[in-house]
Write an enzyme that holds these catalytic residues in place. Sequence first.
Site, PDB file in Angstrom:
ATOM      1  CE  LYS A 134      30.132  36.535  21.009  1.00  0.00           C
ATOM      2  NZ  LYS A 134      29.954  36.958  19.623  1.00  0.00           N
TER       3      LYS A 134
ATOM      4  CE  LYS B  33      30.733  41.117  35.781  1.00  0.00           C
ATOM      5  NZ  LYS B  33      31.412  39.854  35.460  1.00  0.00           N
TER       6      LYS B  33
ATOM      7  N   GLY C  17      42.406  39.350  39.979  1.00  0.00           N
ATOM      8  CA  GLY C  17      41.492  40.487  39.942  1.00  0.00           C
ATOM      9  C   GLY C  17      40.064  40.046  40.235  1.00  0.00           C
TER      10      GLY C  17
ATOM     11  CB  THR D 287      50.450  42.278  41.856  1.00  0.00           C
ATOM     12  OG1 THR D 287      50.583  42.953  40.607  1.00  0.00           O
ATOM     13  CG2 THR D 287      50.678  43.239  42.989  1.00  0.00           C
TER      14      THR D 287
ATOM     15  N   PRO E 288      51.106  39.814  46.291  1.00  0.00           N
ATOM     16  CG  PRO E 288      52.044  41.688  47.349  1.00  0.00           C
ATOM     17  CD  PRO E 288      52.115  40.897  46.081  1.00  0.00           C
TER      18      PRO E 288
END
Length: 288
Positions: free
Chosen positions: A32, A82, A146, A170, A172
């Site tokens: 967009k 990124k 993430g 996860t 850790p």
Amino acid sequence: MHVQDRPVATKAEKDTTPARYAVMGNPVAHSKSPVIHKQFAHQFGHNIEYAALWVDTDGFAEAVQQFRAEGGKGLNVTVPFKLEAFSLADNLSERAKLAGAVNTIRFEVDGKIFGDNTDGTGLVHDLTKNLNVHLRGRKILVLGAGGAVRGVLGPLLKQNPALLVIANRTVPKAKELAKTFAQFGKIEAVGYDELVGKRFDVVINGTSASLKGEMPPLPVNVFAGNAVAYDMMYGDKPTPFLEWAMLHGAETAADGLGMLVEQAAESYLLWRGVRPETRHVIAALRKG
Ligand code: ATR
């Protein structure tokens, strides 16, 4: 009296070719961003061109150089580039360094690449300015650990919440993030099972679960009174997380469309020195 509905471009701008910007991603067809930036430019009478450019997964650096060689002024960068944009930048803003990722590139006059990250500021703007959610002194739960979450932790902690908890399957990965950001505020990392009995004022879904029509395994009673549920993803209909949140006590549920427009406004500010008005742009996108 003649009333103009928008500022008129200066003569110099009318005479010159448009300033070129683009978003690079893979996939990028449904972005967009071109529509958003066109509306921003219209607000100021700026003469810009903004394209969505599909880039081969191993052709990012080359595509950036080519865009610059053709006179491009700046880029937005989206999945999966990124981190590569971060490595490519000659200079980085503080928030890009913290995020470990770059979503906005500005080509400097001396040929250097300046890398910024406007995602976290975009989220905070949407929460605090558009949704009137105060973060100072509140308990925030962020789901996921993430890249998307890493990008927003710095700006969220800057708002001085009482506590920010990161939950991830996860564990850790969440612990690692909490360690990195501990210097900026009170931050903890947990697994989803450790959330039982805990309540939060603001719950932000930064996982990619919504993409698969899933939601993170949250315990019921996770929402405090007047709580806000925010999904950094958006779609034509509410995400599974937002639907669940409304059924389980959240007072407000918001998707990430506002964040998308706000991060774009921050990019525009970096490129053009002015921050566009966003409310009408968000409203127009909602109407489709
Ligand atoms: P992004 O760059 O979009 O953050 P990512 O780095 O692949 O993408 O991270 C995806 C995040 O969503 C991770 O935190 C992942 O949890 P794990 O680290 O435990 O894999 C989370 N995630 C994806 N699907 C999920 C689901 N169904 N339930 C809970 N968490 C999920």
